[in-house]
Design a protein around this motif. Structure first.
Motif, PDB file in Angstrom:
ATOM      1  N   CYS A 169       0.851  -1.195   0.000  1.00 16.23           N
ATOM      2  CA  CYS A 169       0.000   0.000   0.000  1.00 16.23           C
ATOM      3  C   CYS A 169       0.879   1.235   0.000  1.00 16.23           C
ATOM      4  O   CYS A 169       1.744   1.397   0.881  1.00 16.23           O
ATOM      5  CB  CYS A 169      -0.890   0.019   1.238  1.00 16.23           C
ATOM      6  N   VAL A 170       0.660   2.101  -0.974  1.00 17.61           N
ATOM      7  CA  VAL A 170       1.470   3.312  -1.127  1.00 17.61           C
ATOM      8  C   VAL A 170       0.513   4.503  -1.122  1.00 17.61           C
ATOM      9  O   VAL A 170      -0.439   4.545  -1.905  1.00 17.61           O
ATOM     10  CB  VAL A 170       2.298   3.250  -2.435  1.00 17.61           C
ATOM     11  N   ALA A 171       0.773   5.437  -0.197  1.00 18.85           N
ATOM     12  CA  ALA A 171      -0.197   6.513   0.036  1.00 18.85           C
ATOM     13  C   ALA A 171      -0.290   7.524  -1.102  1.00 18.85           C
ATOM     14  O   ALA A 171      -1.342   8.101  -1.329  1.00 18.85           O
ATOM     15  CB  ALA A 171       0.149   7.215   1.345  1.00 18.85           C
ATOM     16  N   ARG A 172       0.814   7.774  -1.783  1.00 18.20           N
ATOM     17  CA  ARG A 172       0.793   8.771  -2.865  1.00 18.20           C
ATOM     18  C   ARG A 172       1.256   8.126  -4.150  1.00 18.20           C
ATOM     19  O   ARG A 172       2.125   7.267  -4.152  1.00 18.20           O
ATOM     20  CB  ARG A 172       1.714   9.943  -2.533  1.00 18.20           C
ATOM     21  N   THR A 194       1.763  -2.527   4.733  1.00 18.72           N
ATOM     22  CA  THR A 194       1.437  -1.107   4.952  1.00 18.72           C
ATOM     23  C   THR A 194       2.612  -0.437   5.679  1.00 18.72           C
ATOM     24  O   THR A 194       3.270  -1.060   6.511  1.00 18.72           O
ATOM     25  CB  THR A 194       0.134  -0.928   5.775  1.00 18.72           C
ATOM     26  N   GLY A 195       2.818   0.840   5.371  1.00 20.06           N
ATOM     27  CA  GLY A 195       4.023   1.533   5.829  1.00 20.06           C
ATOM     28  C   GLY A 195       3.873   2.299   7.140  1.00 20.06           C
ATOM     29  O   GLY A 195       2.802   2.328   7.741  1.00 20.06           O
ATOM     30  N   PRO A 196       4.951   2.947   7.568  1.00 18.67           N
ATOM     31  CA  PRO A 196       4.951   3.712   8.821  1.00 18.67           C
ATOM     32  C   PRO A 196       4.446   5.156   8.596  1.00 18.67           C
ATOM     33  O   PRO A 196       4.127   5.521   7.463  1.00 18.67           O
ATOM     34  CB  PRO A 196       6.426   3.721   9.193  1.00 18.67           C
ATOM     35  N   GLU A 197       4.445   5.930   9.679  1.00 22.43           N
ATOM     36  CA  GLU A 197       3.938   7.325   9.610  1.00 22.43           C
ATOM     37  C   GLU A 197       4.607   8.110   8.472  1.00 22.43           C
ATOM     38  O   GLU A 197       3.961   8.873   7.773  1.00 22.43           O
ATOM     39  CB  GLU A 197       4.190   8.055  10.940  1.00 22.43           C
ATOM     40  N   GLY A 198       5.897   7.918   8.311  1.00 17.56           N
ATOM     41  CA  GLY A 198       6.613   8.683   7.280  1.00 17.56           C
ATOM     42  C   GLY A 198       6.519   8.061   5.893  1.00 17.56           C
ATOM     43  O   GLY A 198       7.068   8.594   4.923  1.00 17.56           O
ATOM     44  N   GLY A 199       5.827   6.944   5.775  1.00 13.82           N
ATOM     45  CA  GLY A 199       5.670   6.266   4.480  1.00 13.82           C
ATOM     46  C   GLY A 199       6.879   5.397   4.142  1.00 13.82           C
ATOM     47  O   GLY A 199       7.916   5.435   4.803  1.00 13.82           O
ATOM     48  N   TRP A 200       6.729   4.555   3.116  1.00 13.36           N
ATOM     49  CA  TRP A 200       7.838   3.731   2.626  1.00 13.36           C
ATOM     50  C   TRP A 200       8.841   4.608   1.895  1.00 13.36           C
ATOM     51  O   TRP A 200       8.456   5.616   1.297  1.00 13.36           O
ATOM     52  CB  TRP A 200       7.343   2.696   1.610  1.00 13.36           C
ATOM     53  N   LEU A 218      -5.312   2.832  -1.340  1.00 14.09           N
ATOM     54  CA  LEU A 218      -6.481   2.522  -0.495  1.00 14.09           C
ATOM     55  C   LEU A 218      -7.494   3.668  -0.591  1.00 14.09           C
ATOM     56  O   LEU A 218      -8.343   3.817   0.279  1.00 14.09           O
ATOM     57  CB  LEU A 218      -6.046   2.317   0.964  1.00 14.09           C
ATOM     58  N   GLY A 219      -7.371   4.500  -1.605  1.00 17.81           N
ATOM     59  CA  GLY A 219      -8.293   5.635  -1.769  1.00 17.81           C
ATOM     60  C   GLY A 219      -7.523   6.941  -1.809  1.00 17.81           C
ATOM     61  O   GLY A 219      -6.294   6.946  -1.713  1.00 17.81           O
ATOM     62  N   ARG A 221      -7.567   9.573   0.215  1.00 19.24           N
ATOM     63  CA  ARG A 221      -7.167  10.230   1.460  1.00 19.24           C
ATOM     64  C   ARG A 221      -5.940   9.527   2.049  1.00 19.24           C
ATOM     65  O   ARG A 221      -5.766   8.328   1.840  1.00 19.24           O
ATOM     66  CB  ARG A 221      -8.321  10.217   2.475  1.00 19.24           C
ATOM     67  N   LEU A 223      -4.318   7.830   4.937  1.00 22.21           N
ATOM     68  CA  LEU A 223      -4.760   7.186   6.177  1.00 22.21           C
ATOM     69  C   LEU A 223      -3.596   7.102   7.162  1.00 22.21           C
ATOM     70  O   LEU A 223      -2.436   7.009   6.752  1.00 22.21           O
ATOM     71  CB  LEU A 223      -5.247   5.771   5.861  1.00 22.21           C
ATOM     72  N   ALA A 228      -4.550   2.282   7.993  1.00 20.56           N
ATOM     73  CA  ALA A 228      -4.343   1.637   6.688  1.00 20.56           C
ATOM     74  C   ALA A 228      -4.468   0.096   6.729  1.00 20.56           C
ATOM     75  O   ALA A 228      -5.164  -0.483   5.878  1.00 20.56           O
ATOM     76  CB  ALA A 228      -2.990   2.065   6.111  1.00 20.56           C
TER      77      ALA A 228
HETATM   78  N1  SAM Z   1       3.744  10.343   5.296  1.00 21.79           N
HETATM   79  C1  SAM Z   1       3.261   9.609   4.149  1.00 21.79           C
HETATM   80  C2  SAM Z   1       2.969  10.564   3.017  1.00 21.79           C
HETATM   81  O1  SAM Z   1       2.724  11.716   3.295  1.00 21.79           O
HETATM   82  O2  SAM Z   1       2.953  10.107   1.885  1.00 21.79           O
HETATM   83  C3  SAM Z   1       1.979   8.884   4.511  1.00 21.79           C
HETATM   84  C4  SAM Z   1       2.203   7.614   5.227  1.00 21.79           C
HETATM   85  S1  SAM Z   1       0.699   6.910   5.800  1.00 21.79           S
HETATM   86  C5  SAM Z   1       0.405   7.860   7.247  1.00 21.79           C
HETATM   87  C6  SAM Z   1       1.208   5.372   6.441  1.00 21.79           C
HETATM   88  C7  SAM Z   1       1.037   4.184   5.524  1.00 21.79           C
HETATM   89  O3  SAM Z   1      -0.339   3.895   5.354  1.00 21.79           O
HETATM   90  C8  SAM Z   1       1.575   4.351   4.127  1.00 21.79           C
HETATM   91  O4  SAM Z   1       2.939   4.043   4.023  1.00 21.79           O
HETATM   92  C9  SAM Z   1       0.738   3.366   3.326  1.00 21.79           C
HETATM   93  O5  SAM Z   1       1.246   2.068   3.414  1.00 21.79           O
HETATM   94  C10 SAM Z   1      -0.595   3.425   4.048  1.00 21.79           C
HETATM   95  N2  SAM Z   1      -1.546   4.367   3.431  1.00 21.79           N
HETATM   96  C11 SAM Z   1      -2.116   5.442   3.997  1.00 21.79           C
HETATM   97  N3  SAM Z   1      -2.982   6.017   3.158  1.00 21.79           N
HETATM   98  C12 SAM Z   1      -2.974   5.275   2.025  1.00 21.79           C
HETATM   99  C13 SAM Z   1      -3.676   5.356   0.804  1.00 21.79           C
HETATM  100  N4  SAM Z   1      -4.568   6.290   0.569  1.00 21.79           N
HETATM  101  N5  SAM Z   1      -3.413   4.408  -0.127  1.00 21.79           N
HETATM  102  C14 SAM Z   1      -2.494   3.436   0.094  1.00 21.79           C
HETATM  103  N6  SAM Z   1      -1.811   3.319   1.247  1.00 21.79           N
HETATM  104  C15 SAM Z   1      -2.052   4.209   2.205  1.00 21.79           C
END
Ligand code: SAM
Length: 242
Positions: A169-172, A194-200, A218-219, A221, A223, A228
């Motif tokens: 899962c990748v947030a951006r 799924t990654g940590p607060e700072g992301g993968w 995952l959408g 927003r 998370l 996540a």
């Molecule tokens: N600090 C990162 C950034 O700004 O890109 C966000 C990290 S998020 C708080 C923590 C983890 O939740 C991410 O590494 C990812 O694995 C998962 N995650 C959160 N939102 C997601 C999304 N919309 N789609 C996919 N993965 C998500």
């Protein structure tokens, strides 16, 4: 059977139709749940077997083997970069309720928490309690925390890739939504990270892709690191539960 209380026992506690209760279990059944001699409860070994049992002093008599059908038709391994504070407790609790099979806590490049050895015991206890509460017949395995790269090799090493799907899962980024990728054909294995607060880091994502993981969204927003895994598990259960 739904009204009966449940406790998890170790398979070794069962001897010739008797369950040898530990002091903690006796305390829990008698002092906390207020069961009395002759009262019935359900004992589960966390490995797929449950029994109707009857309290008899420091033991319990097994009355019958029960059929419990609450498990998902897929095996799910969740690789979670450890979140800050006690956030992982909630991940273990919720994902156990949702049906996870194995949780692999990982230390990623941006993981801030380096857990003490007592944490693992605590997470395993939480998993057992959540499995009892959600009436599962399996208690998920919680692996020892290792680095993300070690976890990638060991998880991939144990998979039959023909029957498995791996997602990170990748947030951006412009990645397909997990719900559009999941394929439920039968008894497959799904691995989701799924990654940590700072992301993968970019390198971590590339390493995962190199061993067969597909990056997913995952959408729209962002998370929290604790939310996540719960969303990912919910999407998998929705796609696979019949
Ligand atoms: N600090 C990162 C950034 O700004 O890109 C966000 C990290 S998020 C708080 C923590 C983890 O939740 C991410 O590494 C990812 O694995 C998962 N995650 C959160 N939102 C997601 C999304 N919309 N789609 C996919 N993965 C998500």
């Amino acid at each position: 059977m739904s009204q009966l209380q449940r406790i998890a026992i170790a398979p070794s506690q069962l001897e010739q139709q008797q369950i040898l209760l530990t002091k903690e279990q006796q305390h829990y059944l008698v002092r906390v749940l207020r069961l009395r001699e002759g009262d019935r409860f359900i004992a589960m070994d966390g490995k797929g077997k449950s029994w109707l049992a009857q309290l008899a002093g420091e033991q319990a008599q097994v009355l019958e083997l029960l059929t419990v059908e609450t498990e998902l038709p897929v095996t799910i391994t969740l690789m979670v970069a450890l979140p800050k504070g006690n956030g992982f407790d909630e991940v273990v609790r919720c994902c156990t309720e949702l049906g996870v099979t194995c949780i692999a806590p990982v230390l990623s490049d941006r993981t801030l928490l380096h857990p003490s050895s007592q944490k693992l015991e605590r997470w395993r206890r939480i998993a057992a309690e959540a499995a009892e509460q959600s009436e599962r017949s399996f208690v998920p395995t919680i692996l020892e925390p290792v680095t993300f790269s070690t976890s990638l090799s060991s998880v991939i090493g144990h998979l039959s890739l023909a029957n498995s799907q791996q997602y990170i899962c990748v947030a951006r980024g412009d990645f397909p939504h997990l719900k559009d990728c999941l394929e439920h054909k039968g008894q497959e294995t799904i691995v989701i990270a799924t990654g940590p607060e700072g992301g993968w880091t970019k390198q971590e994502i590339e390493n995962a892709i190199a061993v067969g993981f597909q990056p997913v969204s995952l959408g729209r927003r962002i998370l929290r690191a604790v939310t996540a895994p719960v969303v990912a598990l919910s999407l998998i259960t929705a796609a696979c539960e019949v």
